[in-house]
Structures are given as C-alpha cells and as structure tokens.
Design a protein around this motif. Structure first.
Motif, short mmCIF file in Angstrom:
data_model
loop_
_atom_site.label_atom_id
_atom_site.label_comp_id
_atom_site.label_asym_id
_atom_site.label_seq_id
_atom_site.Cartn_x
_atom_site.Cartn_y
_atom_site.Cartn_z
N GLY A 121 0.91 -1.15 -0.11
CA GLY A 121 0.06 -0.10 -0.17
C GLY A 121 0.98 1.05 -0.17
O GLY A 121 2.04 1.20 0.06
N CYS A 122 0.25 2.51 -0.04
CA CYS A 122 0.86 3.60 -0.38
C CYS A 122 1.49 4.29 1.15
O CYS A 122 1.84 5.40 1.30
N SER A 123 0.85 3.62 2.16
CA SER A 123 0.97 4.28 3.73
C SER A 123 -0.19 5.18 4.05
O SER A 123 -0.41 5.77 4.92
N GLY A 124 -1.15 5.42 3.01
CA GLY A 124 -2.35 6.38 3.20
C GLY A 124 -3.26 6.16 4.11
O GLY A 124 -3.72 6.84 4.87
N CYS A 125 -3.38 4.79 4.09
CA CYS A 125 -4.35 4.34 5.32
C CYS A 125 -3.92 4.42 6.65
O CYS A 125 -4.48 4.87 7.55
N GLY B 41 -12.22 2.00 1.53
CA GLY B 41 -11.85 3.21 1.41
C GLY B 41 -10.53 3.45 1.01
O GLY B 41 -9.65 2.62 1.34
N CYS B 42 -10.18 4.75 0.49
CA CYS B 42 -8.94 5.02 -0.08
C CYS B 42 -8.56 6.44 0.32
O CYS B 42 -8.64 7.10 -0.82
N PRO B 43 -8.28 6.65 1.30
CA PRO B 43 -8.19 5.76 2.66
C PRO B 43 -9.65 5.63 3.32
O PRO B 43 -10.31 6.58 2.99
N GLY C 184 -8.61 -0.84 4.18
CA GLY C 184 -8.43 -0.25 3.05
C GLY C 184 -8.64 -0.74 1.69
O GLY C 184 -8.38 -2.01 1.67
N ASP C 185 -8.82 0.07 0.42
CA ASP C 185 -9.17 -0.86 -0.82
C ASP C 185 -8.12 -1.56 -1.25
O ASP C 185 -8.31 -2.59 -1.90
N CYS C 186 -6.81 -1.21 -0.92
CA CYS C 186 -5.76 -1.99 -1.52
C CYS C 186 -5.77 -3.38 -0.87
O CYS C 186 -5.55 -4.39 -1.40
N GLU D 199 -3.09 -2.87 6.01
CA GLU D 199 -2.88 -2.12 4.91
C GLU D 199 -2.40 -2.72 3.74
O GLU D 199 -1.27 -3.41 3.95
N ASN E 153 -7.01 -2.42 -5.62
CA ASN E 153 -6.86 -0.98 -5.88
C ASN E 153 -5.79 -0.65 -6.56
O ASN E 153 -5.51 -1.20 -7.68
N VAL E 154 -5.15 0.48 -6.14
CA VAL E 154 -3.97 0.99 -6.93
C VAL E 154 -3.05 0.01 -6.83
O VAL E 154 -2.34 -0.17 -8.28
S1 SF4 Z 1 -6.17 2.05 0.05
FE1 SF4 Z 1 -5.50 4.11 -0.91
S2 SF4 Z 1 -4.61 5.15 0.73
FE2 SF4 Z 1 -4.83 2.96 1.41
S3 SF4 Z 1 -2.79 2.13 0.82
FE3 SF4 Z 1 -4.41 1.84 -0.87
S4 SF4 Z 1 -3.73 3.51 -2.12
FE4 SF4 Z 1 -3.03 4.02 -0.12
#
Ligand code: SF4
Length: 180
Positions: free
Chosen positions: A13-17, A148-150, A83-85, A57, A90-91
C-alpha cells in the motif's frame, strides 16, 4: 476488561491508510486506554506477536508479503482488511493489467541515474515481486473489511473502538456518527 493487543501492518500500500489512522488525532488516547499497540510501522519490534486485532493495509505483492500475512493470520484473533488495496488491490493492483516486465520497463524508462538511464535496477525487492497482486482474502481468511482509499479517520476510529469493546462494527452506523 483487560487491555487488548493491537497491531497495524503495512503490506502493498502507499501508507495513506496509516496516515488516515494517525488522523484520529487525540482519539488515539481512547485507543491507548483499551489497547497496547504492540506491532506497527510506527512501533519498533521485529517479531509479529499474538494479537487480538491486526489492521492490515495493502495487498499481497510478493512471497514475502504472502509469508507475512499467513503468519499474521495465525497470530491475530481478528484480522481486518484495512483500506481498498487490502480489500480489492485497488491502486496496487493496477499493474495486474500488464506483464511485470513491461511495468518495470515503463516505470524506469525515464529514470535518470548517471549512466543507468532507463535501466531497471536489479534490486532484490524488485526481483521478489510476484507477477500478480492479490487482495488479502484471496490468500487468508479475513474477519472484517474496512473499505476506503483511505478509510476516513472517523470510520477507522469507529471500527477500532467497536472491536476494542467486543462489539462487531456496523459500517452503516459509522456514516451517521460524528466524532471530535
Ligand atoms: S487504499 Fe488508498 S490510501 Fe490505502 S494504501 Fe491503498 S492507495 Fe494508499
């Protein structure tokens, strides 16, 4: 009621969560009153301990992640896809539409690094990536899904607070609640 043990984990993940988790701000004190955070990117510690709740996450992108999530599953009473990932890639899963080599080539095409212009580095982390990214529930049993994202800080707090009080969260209720 004795304090619970809580872990938060960051896979693909991107750490956004986790950033959104930090946005619960002073409510972290309410969490701390009910639980000890025993493993997390923001807490030191090497081994993954036995925990009551693991907030995970990100998706599974490598064999390393696969081993990690299997161990977490064994040691966590409640595993939450955070989170969505984690829930549906997700992303992180966008690369699934292309062969991994093409993704590397495209990613490093414009990377300028002296005489290594356009070269994909032979870094071991890259070499360990799997061809396809998968969500948590494809490889382990997931007890609760927090999309959720996030996910918003309010929803994260609501879900945590419910589990820490031995209640099953109801996400439709979370939307009605206002904290802070
Ligand atoms: S769900 Fe969104 S915020 Fe969370 S890790 Fe994935 S891209 Fe990042």
């Amino acid at each position: 009621m004795s304090k619970k043990k809580l872990a938060t984990v960051w896979l693909g993940g991107c750490s956004g969560c986790h950033m959104s988790l930090l946005d619960i701000d002073e409510r972290i004190l309410d969490v701390a009153a009910l639980a000890d955070i025993v493993k997390s990117p923001i807490v030191d510690g090497k081994e993954f301990p036995e925990v009551d709740i693991a907030l995970v996450e990100g998706s599974v992108t490598s064999d390393e992640h696969l081993q990690e999530i299997k161990l977490i599953r064994k040691r966590a009473k409640t595993l939450i896809a955070f989170g969505d990932c984690a829930v549906m890639t997700n992303v992180t899963g966008m690369r699934n539409y292309f062969p991994l080599k093409e993704v590397f080539d495209a990613s490093y095409k414009y990377a300028v690094s002296n005489d290594q212009y356009g070269q994909v580095p032979s870094h071991e982390a890259l070499l360990k990536l799997n061809d396809k990214v998968v969500p948590l529930q494809e490889v382990v049993e997931v007890d609760f899904v927090l999309p959720g994202c996030p996910p918003s800080a309010d929803t994260i707090f609501y879900v945590l607070f419910e589990f820490l009080n031995d209640r099953i969260p109801n996400l439709s209720e979370a939307k009605k609640l206002k904290y802070g």
